[in-house]
Design a protein around this motif. Structure first.
Motif, PDB file in Angstrom:
ATOM      1  N   LEU A  17       0.824  -1.283   0.011  1.00 53.03           N
ATOM      2  CA  LEU A  17       0.074  -0.043  -0.089  1.00 53.03           C
ATOM      3  C   LEU A  17       0.771   1.397   0.018  1.00 53.03           C
ATOM      4  CD1 LEU A  17      -2.732  -1.027   2.427  1.00 53.03           C
ATOM      5  CD2 LEU A  17      -2.833  -0.740   0.149  1.00 53.03           C
ATOM      6  N   HIS A  18       1.961   1.222   0.746  1.00 50.14           N
ATOM      7  CA  HIS A  18       2.934   2.464   0.729  1.00 50.14           C
ATOM      8  C   HIS A  18       3.555   2.706  -0.507  1.00 50.14           C
ATOM      9  CE1 HIS A  18       5.054   5.629   2.807  1.00 50.14           C
ATOM     10  NE2 HIS A  18       6.295   4.913   2.077  1.00 50.14           N
ATOM     11  N   VAL A  52     -10.884  -6.036  -0.353  1.00 50.46           N
ATOM     12  CA  VAL A  52     -10.992  -5.810   1.237  1.00 50.46           C
ATOM     13  C   VAL A  52     -11.223  -4.235   1.021  1.00 50.46           C
ATOM     14  CG1 VAL A  52     -10.167  -7.776   2.346  1.00 50.46           C
ATOM     15  CG2 VAL A  52      -8.750  -5.789   1.625  1.00 50.46           C
ATOM     16  N   GLY A  53     -11.376  -3.772  -0.143  1.00 50.53           N
ATOM     17  CA  GLY A  53     -11.877  -2.164  -0.198  1.00 50.53           C
ATOM     18  C   GLY A  53     -10.224  -1.377  -0.171  1.00 50.53           C
ATOM     19  N   LEU A  54      -9.094  -1.896  -0.071  1.00 44.43           N
ATOM     20  CA  LEU A  54      -8.016  -0.887   0.082  1.00 44.43           C
ATOM     21  C   LEU A  54      -7.462  -0.712  -1.247  1.00 44.43           C
ATOM     22  CD1 LEU A  54      -6.342  -3.267   2.782  1.00 44.43           C
ATOM     23  CD2 LEU A  54      -7.232  -1.219   3.182  1.00 44.43           C
ATOM     24  N   LEU A  55      -7.606  -1.553  -2.377  1.00 40.30           N
ATOM     25  CA  LEU A  55      -7.256  -0.838  -3.432  1.00 40.30           C
ATOM     26  C   LEU A  55      -8.497  -0.564  -4.565  1.00 40.30           C
ATOM     27  CD1 LEU A  55      -3.915  -2.955  -4.444  1.00 40.30           C
ATOM     28  CD2 LEU A  55      -4.267  -0.556  -3.519  1.00 40.30           C
ATOM     29  N   THR A  71      -7.190   3.084  -2.544  1.00 42.68           N
ATOM     30  CA  THR A  71      -8.648   3.914  -1.765  1.00 42.68           C
ATOM     31  C   THR A  71      -8.476   4.877  -0.590  1.00 42.68           C
ATOM     32  OG1 THR A  71      -9.278   2.082  -0.301  1.00 42.68           O
ATOM     33  CG2 THR A  71     -10.027   1.771  -2.631  1.00 42.68           C
ATOM     34  N   ARG A  72      -9.308   5.784  -0.253  1.00 45.90           N
ATOM     35  CA  ARG A  72      -9.076   6.342   0.753  1.00 45.90           C
ATOM     36  C   ARG A  72      -8.794   5.489   2.087  1.00 45.90           C
ATOM     37  NH1 ARG A  72     -10.630  11.540  -0.081  1.00 45.90           N
ATOM     38  NH2 ARG A  72     -12.364  11.893  -1.662  1.00 45.90           N
ATOM     39  N   ALA A  73      -9.284   4.224   2.026  1.00 46.83           N
ATOM     40  CA  ALA A  73      -8.891   3.301   3.272  1.00 46.83           C
ATOM     41  C   ALA A  73      -7.510   3.013   2.963  1.00 46.83           C
ATOM     42  CB  ALA A  73      -9.823   2.165   3.401  1.00 46.83           C
ATOM     43  N   TYR A  80      -0.957   7.746   4.559  1.00 47.63           N
ATOM     44  CA  TYR A  80      -1.361   8.972   3.649  1.00 47.63           C
ATOM     45  C   TYR A  80      -2.583   9.410   4.069  1.00 47.63           C
ATOM     46  CZ  TYR A  80       2.874   7.821   0.698  1.00 47.63           C
ATOM     47  OH  TYR A  80       4.295   7.414   0.619  1.00 47.63           O
ATOM     48  N   ALA A  81      -3.110   9.447   5.121  1.00 45.80           N
ATOM     49  CA  ALA A  81      -4.412   9.923   5.624  1.00 45.80           C
ATOM     50  C   ALA A  81      -4.897  11.176   5.045  1.00 45.80           C
ATOM     51  CB  ALA A  81      -4.700   9.775   7.196  1.00 45.80           C
ATOM     52  N   GLY A  82      -5.920  11.415   4.588  1.00 40.08           N
ATOM     53  CA  GLY A  82      -6.383  12.738   4.055  1.00 40.08           C
ATOM     54  C   GLY A  82      -6.017  12.984   2.483  1.00 40.08           C
ATOM     55  N   ALA A  83      -5.176  12.000   1.910  1.00 43.60           N
ATOM     56  CA  ALA A  83      -4.742  12.410   0.662  1.00 43.60           C
ATOM     57  C   ALA A  83      -5.804  11.788  -0.170  1.00 43.60           C
ATOM     58  CB  ALA A  83      -3.428  11.568   0.416  1.00 43.60           C
TER      59      ALA A  83
END
Length: 185
Positions: A17-18, A52-55, A71-73, A80-83
């Motif tokens: 994710l990073h 699972v909604g991460l991508l 995704t936002r999650a 990267y919260a808020g990005a």
């Protein structure tokens, strides 16, 4: 000198994710090259994260691979919260695909460096309140006062300046290209 051909270790979900958050959008072939695994394995990992909604997965080009974005999650999980999530469109897809390929090639060639994309640079510069790797354009530029590169190669060991990388699929106006090169020089 050639790049280290040894495959990298498989990244865990947080690293995946990073990495995607740094680059903006990736493909299964790019992940396979990044991790040194098969495309089927890479595609399965990406699809599991979609499940699972991460991508998010998009395939705007019939002849191109799917692009995966956080995704936002997924952005929050990557730190990267808020990005805002990266947007994929038919107009940007080919460029995003090639940027992912170039990023992996740069990672292989320069293993002691970190490769990031324009979106991460934009986030970092916004947080810092100044330029890190953007070029300051001349005051009379028709295209604005700064330009962010498509990719940035950051030295991890020994310091040094970042290297800006432009991925051009179509010719840029010669005056624009010359101005960008002069700004980085």
């Amino acid at each position: 000198m050639t790049a280290d051909p040894a495959p990298k270790r498989r990244t865990d979900q947080a690293d995946l994710l990073h990495w995607i958050g740094r680059l903006g959008a990736v493909t299964a072939p790019a992940l396979a090259e990044h991790d040194g695994c098969s495309e089927a394995s890479a595609r399965g990992r990406l699809q599991a994260a979609v499940g699972v909604g991460l991508l998010a997965r998009a395939r705007p080009l019939r002849d191109g691979p799917s692009l995966f974005t956080a995704t936002r999650a997924g952005m929050a999980r990557a730190g990267y919260a808020g990005a805002e999530p990266t947007r994929v469109s038919a107009a940007s897809a080919r460029h995003q695909i090639v940027c992912a390929e170039v990023a992996v090639a740069l990672e292989r060639r320069y293993p002691r460096h970190i490769v990031s994309g324009e979106r991460e640079l934009q986030r970092d510069e916004r947080e810092l309140g100044g330029r890190l790797a953007s070029a300051r354009m001349s005051w009379r530029s028709r295209w604005g006062d700064s330009h962010r590169p498509d990719l940035v190669v950051w030295p991890v060991v020994g310091g040094g300046a970042p290297v800006a990388v432009e991925v051009e699929l179509t010719p840029k106006a010669p005056a624009r290209l010359l101005e960008i090169c002069h700004a980085w020089a």
